[in-house]
Design a protein around this motif. Structure first.
Motif, short mmCIF file in Angstrom:
data_model
loop_
_atom_site.label_atom_id
_atom_site.label_comp_id
_atom_site.label_asym_id
_atom_site.label_seq_id
_atom_site.Cartn_x
_atom_site.Cartn_y
_atom_site.Cartn_z
N MET A 1 39.84 34.68 19.77
CA MET A 1 38.87 34.89 18.97
C MET A 1 38.71 36.67 18.63
N ALA A 2 37.48 36.94 17.09
CA ALA A 2 38.17 37.97 17.08
C ALA A 2 37.14 39.01 17.33
N SER A 3 35.84 38.44 17.83
CA SER A 3 35.24 39.01 19.49
C SER A 3 35.77 39.99 20.43
N GLU A 4 36.72 38.69 20.90
CA GLU A 4 37.62 39.75 21.29
C GLU A 4 38.38 40.78 21.55
N ARG A 5 39.40 41.09 20.58
CA ARG A 5 39.69 42.01 20.40
C ARG A 5 39.19 43.06 19.29
N ASP A 6 37.00 42.65 19.50
CA ASP A 6 36.43 43.82 19.27
C ASP A 6 36.61 45.54 20.03
N PRO A 7 37.30 46.50 19.47
CA PRO A 7 37.34 47.06 20.25
C PRO A 7 36.18 48.14 20.35
N SER A 8 34.76 47.44 20.04
CA SER A 8 33.33 47.78 19.95
C SER A 8 33.28 47.13 21.37
N ALA A 9 33.64 46.15 21.69
CA ALA A 9 33.14 45.13 22.61
C ALA A 9 33.01 45.59 24.22
N SER A 10 32.07 44.99 24.47
CA SER A 10 31.71 46.08 25.91
C SER A 10 32.55 45.36 26.88
N ARG A 11 33.84 44.72 26.73
CA ARG A 11 34.27 43.84 27.70
C ARG A 11 35.89 44.59 28.19
N PRO A 12 35.90 44.01 29.70
CA PRO A 12 37.09 45.65 29.94
C PRO A 12 38.05 44.74 29.20
N LEU A 13 39.56 46.22 29.18
CA LEU A 13 40.34 45.99 28.34
C LEU A 13 41.35 44.76 29.46
N SER A 14 41.16 45.04 30.64
CA SER A 14 41.95 44.66 31.78
C SER A 14 41.98 42.57 31.76
N GLU A 15 40.02 42.05 31.15
CA GLU A 15 40.19 41.09 31.55
C GLU A 15 40.71 40.11 29.83
N LEU A 16 41.06 41.31 29.16
CA LEU A 16 41.40 40.62 27.93
C LEU A 16 42.98 40.32 27.66
N VAL A 17 43.55 41.57 28.68
CA VAL A 17 44.63 41.31 28.68
C VAL A 17 45.47 40.58 29.49
N GLU A 18 44.65 39.79 30.34
CA GLU A 18 45.03 38.56 31.61
C GLU A 18 44.53 37.91 30.48
N GLU A 19 43.76 37.23 29.62
CA GLU A 19 43.83 36.52 29.35
C GLU A 19 44.71 35.88 28.50
N LEU A 20 45.09 37.51 28.24
CA LEU A 20 46.14 37.24 27.00
C LEU A 20 47.83 36.45 27.60
N LEU A 21 48.06 37.24 28.81
CA LEU A 21 49.07 36.90 29.65
C LEU A 21 48.95 35.94 30.28
N ALA A 22 47.64 34.81 30.32
CA ALA A 22 47.20 33.51 30.91
C ALA A 22 47.76 32.76 30.11
N HIS A 23 48.64 32.43 28.72
CA HIS A 23 49.39 31.72 28.02
C HIS A 23 50.56 32.38 28.01
N GLU A 24 51.27 30.77 28.31
CA GLU A 24 52.63 30.88 27.97
C GLU A 24 53.37 31.33 26.23
N GLY A 25 54.74 31.94 26.65
CA GLY A 25 55.36 32.74 25.12
C GLY A 25 54.80 33.67 25.00
N PRO A 26 55.42 33.73 23.18
CA PRO A 26 55.06 34.83 23.21
C PRO A 26 53.28 35.16 22.59
N LEU A 27 52.88 36.81 22.57
CA LEU A 27 51.23 36.61 22.53
C LEU A 27 51.29 36.73 20.73
N PRO A 28 49.84 36.30 20.28
CA PRO A 28 49.91 36.06 18.65
C PRO A 28 49.92 37.18 18.62
#
Length: 218
Positions: A1-28
């Protein structure tokens, strides 16, 4: 989602990366218009622990291969960190190899890279981008660059690149500065992939320049 890709968001980048890696196959791969591609990425300073960094690098490499491409920067998968990967088997003809200086490049991880031009030489060729799918345009770049960076283990890289490898280094590092190749392109040269296949397969863009009406730099 766009908000998860926004560098200004306060969400730790480690959480974002973990979520991306939770899905099988190439990253979007995110495409032009996503703000993450237009903002300077954060210098890497341990935001991902060593294990997560290793997994993320492996996912970047797999995504690059699947696309397929010869480089991929973290912002292109929505992660605003100064990390990129490059690798080029250079499956080209001898004529193209000689004219463009395209030679095989082994897999490399570039952490916090920066480059500077070496000398005044410029190389002018068509270039494309996984984040601008379906299009290519002529871009003038330094023919030779000095790259400084770290690898995935924190070891220093200080190396001079020439020819097509220099172009790859510049393209991927530009991504980390919030730039797309279109920012440097001769826009009159902009061509769809179909037109490229039908008309502009020559080793140099000289014929395209003459027909499409743009000047090539000296």
């Amino acid at each position: 989602m766009a908000s998860e890709r926004d560098p200004s968001a306060s969400r730790p980048l480690s959480e974002l990366v973990e979520e991306l890696l939770a899905h099988e196959g190439p990253l979007p791969i995110v495409t032009a218009g996503d703000p993450v591609l237009r903002r300077p990425a954060e210098p890497f300073a341990g935001q991902l622990d060593p294990g997560l960094l290793t997994r993320f690098v492996a996912a970047l490499r797999a995504t690059m291969h699947a696309a397929p491409g010869v480089g991929l920067a973290a912002p292109q998968v929505g992660v605003p960190l100064r990390i990129a990967v490059i690798e080029d088997p250079a499956p080209v003809s001898e004529e193209v190899r000689v004219v463009r200086g395209r030679v095989p490049q082994p897999f490399r991880v570039l952490v916090n890279p920066s480059y500077e031009g070496v000398g005044a030489g410029r190389a002018v060729f068509f270039e494309g981008c996984l984040s601008v799918p379906g299009w290519q345009a002529v871009v003038a770049r330094h023919a030779e660059v000095r790259l400084t960076a770290l690898d995935e283990r924190g070891r220093a890289i200080d190396e001079v690149f020439t020819g097509w490898p220099a172009r790859i280094v510049q393209h991927e590092t530009d991504h980390l500065d919030g730039m797309l190749y279109l920012d440097r392109a001769e826009l009159r040269s902009l061509s769809s992939n179909q037109e490229m296949a039908d008309r502009w397969t020559q080793p140099t863009p000289a014929e395209a320049a003459a027909v499409l009406g743009f000047a090539l730099p000296d």
